[in-house]
Design an enzyme around this catalytic site. Structure first.
Site, mmCIF file in Angstrom:
data_model
loop_
_atom_site.group_PDB
_atom_site.id
_atom_site.type_symbol
_atom_site.label_atom_id
_atom_site.label_comp_id
_atom_site.label_asym_id
_atom_site.label_seq_id
_atom_site.Cartn_x
_atom_site.Cartn_y
_atom_site.Cartn_z
ATOM 1 N N ILE A 12 0.823 -1.212 0.000
ATOM 2 C CA ILE A 12 0.000 0.000 0.000
ATOM 3 C C ILE A 12 0.860 1.267 0.000
ATOM 4 C CG2 ILE A 12 -0.338 0.349 2.486
ATOM 5 C CD1 ILE A 12 -3.391 0.633 1.779
ATOM 6 N N ASN A 25 -3.077 1.387 15.566
ATOM 7 C CA ASN A 25 -3.617 1.020 16.889
ATOM 8 C C ASN A 25 -3.970 2.318 17.607
ATOM 9 O OD1 ASN A 25 -1.271 1.949 18.515
ATOM 10 N ND2 ASN A 25 -0.224 0.332 17.378
ATOM 11 N N GLY A 33 3.255 -4.619 11.053
ATOM 12 C CA GLY A 33 2.350 -4.781 9.911
ATOM 13 C C GLY A 33 2.331 -3.586 8.979
ATOM 14 N N VAL A 34 1.151 -3.285 8.473
ATOM 15 C CA VAL A 34 1.020 -2.200 7.508
ATOM 16 C C VAL A 34 1.315 -0.847 8.170
ATOM 17 C CG1 VAL A 34 -1.489 -1.856 7.729
ATOM 18 C CG2 VAL A 34 -0.383 -1.441 5.549
ATOM 19 N N ASP A 35 1.008 -0.718 9.432
ATOM 20 C CA ASP A 35 1.291 0.502 10.207
ATOM 21 C C ASP A 35 2.802 0.783 10.209
ATOM 22 O OD1 ASP A 35 0.842 2.632 11.903
ATOM 23 O OD2 ASP A 35 0.471 1.414 13.690
ATOM 24 N N GLY A 125 -4.561 -9.046 10.060
ATOM 25 C CA GLY A 125 -3.194 -9.452 10.358
ATOM 26 C C GLY A 125 -3.018 -9.707 11.839
ATOM 27 N N TYR A 127 -4.283 -8.365 14.332
ATOM 28 C CA TYR A 127 -5.531 -8.345 15.104
ATOM 29 C C TYR A 127 -6.421 -9.566 14.895
ATOM 30 C CZ TYR A 127 -4.771 -3.676 17.125
ATOM 31 O OH TYR A 127 -4.289 -2.607 17.860
HETATM 32 N N1 AR6 Z 1 0.632 -3.200 2.233
HETATM 33 C C1 AR6 Z 1 -0.572 -3.800 2.240
HETATM 34 N N2 AR6 Z 1 -0.975 -4.683 3.186
HETATM 35 C C2 AR6 Z 1 -0.093 -4.973 4.165
HETATM 36 C C3 AR6 Z 1 1.201 -4.383 4.248
HETATM 37 C C4 AR6 Z 1 1.552 -3.463 3.226
HETATM 38 N N3 AR6 Z 1 2.736 -2.854 3.202
HETATM 39 N N4 AR6 Z 1 1.834 -4.871 5.359
HETATM 40 C C5 AR6 Z 1 0.980 -5.741 5.945
HETATM 41 N N5 AR6 Z 1 -0.171 -5.818 5.222
HETATM 42 P P1 AR6 Z 1 -1.839 -5.689 10.134
HETATM 43 P P2 AR6 Z 1 -4.173 -5.353 11.902
HETATM 44 C C6 AR6 Z 1 -1.385 -6.617 5.463
HETATM 45 O O1 AR6 Z 1 -1.230 -6.652 11.078
HETATM 46 O O2 AR6 Z 1 -4.504 -6.785 11.804
HETATM 47 C C7 AR6 Z 1 0.078 -3.090 13.921
HETATM 48 O O3 AR6 Z 1 1.123 -3.364 14.802
HETATM 49 C C8 AR6 Z 1 -1.292 -7.805 6.383
HETATM 50 O O4 AR6 Z 1 -0.730 -8.919 5.716
HETATM 51 O O5 AR6 Z 1 -0.960 -4.663 9.517
HETATM 52 O O6 AR6 Z 1 -5.288 -4.349 11.785
HETATM 53 C C9 AR6 Z 1 -0.750 -1.888 14.368
HETATM 54 O O7 AR6 Z 1 0.044 -0.908 14.995
HETATM 55 C C10 AR6 Z 1 -2.772 -8.019 6.712
HETATM 56 O O8 AR6 Z 1 -3.433 -8.719 5.660
HETATM 57 O O9 AR6 Z 1 -3.079 -4.855 10.822
HETATM 58 C C11 AR6 Z 1 -1.703 -2.533 15.321
HETATM 59 O O10 AR6 Z 1 -1.135 -2.701 16.591
HETATM 60 C C12 AR6 Z 1 -3.331 -6.588 6.742
HETATM 61 O O11 AR6 Z 1 -2.337 -5.771 6.085
HETATM 62 C C13 AR6 Z 1 -1.976 -3.885 14.690
HETATM 63 O O12 AR6 Z 1 -0.823 -4.186 13.941
HETATM 64 C C14 AR6 Z 1 -3.549 -6.041 8.139
HETATM 65 O O13 AR6 Z 1 -2.538 -6.555 9.010
HETATM 66 C C15 AR6 Z 1 -3.154 -3.832 13.739
HETATM 67 O O14 AR6 Z 1 -3.419 -5.138 13.296
#
Ligand code: AR6
Length: 184
Positions: A12, A25, A33-35, A125, A127
């Site tokens: 993204i 968060n 993750g994406v954050d 992810g 969560y």
């Molecule tokens: N581009 C697109 N999607 C992505 C990317 C990227 N660069 N990186 C990961 N994903 P998550 P959550 C996907 O864990 O479940 C963080 O620590 C990933 O594979 O990023 O809402 C925050 O600070 C998954 O399918 O978000 C919070 O503490 C999706 O994005 C917590 O994680 C969401 O995974 C939020 O957890």
């Protein structure tokens, strides 16, 4: 005529769109993750804005299901919309919370002026939500929100009619397939 909705597999942070949504968060101060990817690509300006938001507007953190807009630092987009998904591992299993993430993020992006918006699979992810459930909720909510016309948010009135594109940007084939199925 409402905006086009599509799913792509990718990162993204490299999307050439007006706004991207961050699965943040409540602290708004970054994470994994994406954050983590968004903060790493955006650079310190984004963290500074998030710190200021915490101090001025959200001393107790951004609530689950809410969304807030910042600039985008070094990212190619103009705005980042931070939303906090429900954490299944913490017992947050109510779909209404995830519906709120997608509808409020989209409305907030439209209020900022975005016409093209990229969204990740919020909560699928760290969560712990199932990708199929997230996909179903995300697609239905984005369709309903785009069809709703004008919305009123804390940021002002948003015209959803101006949104041309909502692109779900997914990491990995399993999540991409789930969104492709949900789009039908
Ligand atoms: N581009 C697109 N999607 C992505 C990317 C990227 N660069 N990186 C990961 N994903 P998550 P959550 C996907 O864990 O479940 C963080 O620590 C990933 O594979 O990023 O809402 C925050 O600070 C998954 O399918 O978000 C919070 O503490 C999706 O994005 C917590 O994680 C969401 O995974 C939020 O957890």
């Amino acid at each position: 005529m409402t905006g086009h909705i599509e799913a792509v597999e990718g990162d993204i942070t490299t999307q050439q769109v007006d706004a991207i949504v961050n699965a943040a968060n409540s602290s708004l101060l970054g994470g994994g993750g994406v954050d983590g990817a968004i903060h790493a690509a955006a650079g310190p300006a984004l963290l500074e804005e998030c710190r200021a938001l915490r101090q001025d507007s959200y001393p107790d953190g951004l609530p689950v299901g809410a969304a807030v807009v910042t600039g985008a630092g070094n990212l190619p987009c103009r705005w980042v919309v931070h939303t906090v998904g429900p954490n299944r591992h913490a017992g947050q299993t109510d779909p209404a919370l995830l519906i709120s993430c997608f509808s409020t993020s989209l409305s907030a992006a439209a209020c900022a002026g975005a016409r093209t918006i990229a969204m990740p699979a919020v909560s699928a992810g760290i969560y712990g939500w199932d990708a199929d459930e997230v996909a179903e909720i995300a697609v239905t909510t984005v369709r309903d929100t785009l069809a709703s016309g004008t919305v009123i948010t804390p940021y002002g009135d948003g015209d959803l009619g101006q949104v041309e594109l909502v692109r779900f940007v997914l990491f990995g084939a399993r999540t991409y397939d789930a969104f492709t199925r949900a789009l039908g």
